[in-house]
Enzyme design. Sequence first.
Site, mmCIF file in Angstrom:
data_model
loop_
_atom_site.group_PDB
_atom_site.id
_atom_site.type_symbol
_atom_site.label_atom_id
_atom_site.label_comp_id
_atom_site.label_asym_id
_atom_site.label_seq_id
_atom_site.Cartn_x
_atom_site.Cartn_y
_atom_site.Cartn_z
ATOM 1 N N ILE A 9 -1.471 -0.412 -0.554
ATOM 2 C CA ILE A 9 -2.536 -0.320 -1.550
ATOM 3 C C ILE A 9 -3.044 1.116 -1.685
ATOM 4 O O ILE A 9 -3.309 1.594 -2.796
ATOM 5 C CB ILE A 9 -3.704 -1.248 -1.158
ATOM 6 N N TYR A 43 2.445 -6.890 -0.042
ATOM 7 C CA TYR A 43 1.751 -5.624 0.108
ATOM 8 C C TYR A 43 0.701 -5.752 1.194
ATOM 9 O O TYR A 43 0.251 -6.853 1.547
ATOM 10 C CB TYR A 43 1.081 -5.208 -1.213
ATOM 11 N N CYS A 44 0.287 -4.615 1.740
ATOM 12 C CA CYS A 44 -0.822 -4.551 2.691
ATOM 13 C C CYS A 44 -1.540 -3.224 2.452
ATOM 14 O O CYS A 44 -1.232 -2.503 1.506
ATOM 15 C CB CYS A 44 -0.347 -4.717 4.127
ATOM 16 N N THR A 45 -2.476 -2.869 3.306
ATOM 17 C CA THR A 45 -3.322 -1.713 3.032
ATOM 18 C C THR A 45 -2.528 -0.411 2.969
ATOM 19 O O THR A 45 -2.619 0.344 2.004
ATOM 20 C CB THR A 45 -4.431 -1.592 4.085
#
Length: 273
Positions: free
Chosen positions: A213, A184-186
Amino acid sequence: MSDAPRHEHSSFYKFVALSDAERVAERLRELCRELGGNVLVAPEGISGALGGLPAALDAFELALVEDPIFESAFRGIQFKRSFCTTRPFTLCKVHVKPELVAFGLEGVSGLDDARTTHVSPQDWHQLIAREDVVLLDNRNSFEWKLGHFRGAIDPGVRHFRDFPAYVQAHAEAWKQAGKTVAMYCTGGIRCEKIGGWMSRELGLQVAQLDGGILNYFEQTGGEDWQGECFVFDKRIAIDPQREETATTAEQVFGDDPDEAWRLARARRLDPAG
């Protein structure tokens, strides 16, 4: 208490082939006149973070999808909204770049046909609880320290271009153990850019959190999240309710000399602007 209208933040991206990135950027500059933020345009698509009054953001988002000059290239794009106490940007800049996300490997494109599995925020909890899953945070180490999913690995990188080396060093062990890499990332764009390479070149089974996120916060309220989420604007960080926190850039970067340039950049954003 100020009676000024409350601003919101909208982040978005889409990997899509653009034959004339300069023409797209020219139109975007016209559409962004009432907003602040940064938009990148490249032959592989668009990525942006904008702040402004909700009505102005609504108008921009509608135009991005429906303006005929874009020839439906951005249909289906996902916008992630969050809230602002601090106005997140002062100016608006639209740049044309060779690629949206650079991480140091030749020939890697966000248009890669080797797609990863996108997992909805609602299904993410079940995925990351599995024993055959390794949960990988695809962000810089300072972002992980501020907040992350329970059980997520910090790759210990200071820049996205260092991330591929970490994956290469662990890929064989993950495959031998039969692991799926959940990452996952932002907002999702870093995972989108590197996921195809991980699958095609390294033979990994890869799943990414759809919308990152920010989408997870919006859809679930953040039940599996610990801490805050760093954002690259004047607000510095938001909580799982997508509200700005009191965290400062000085608290995020501290006195680490390797992060001094990030602290200087955050200070240049001029929170009073």
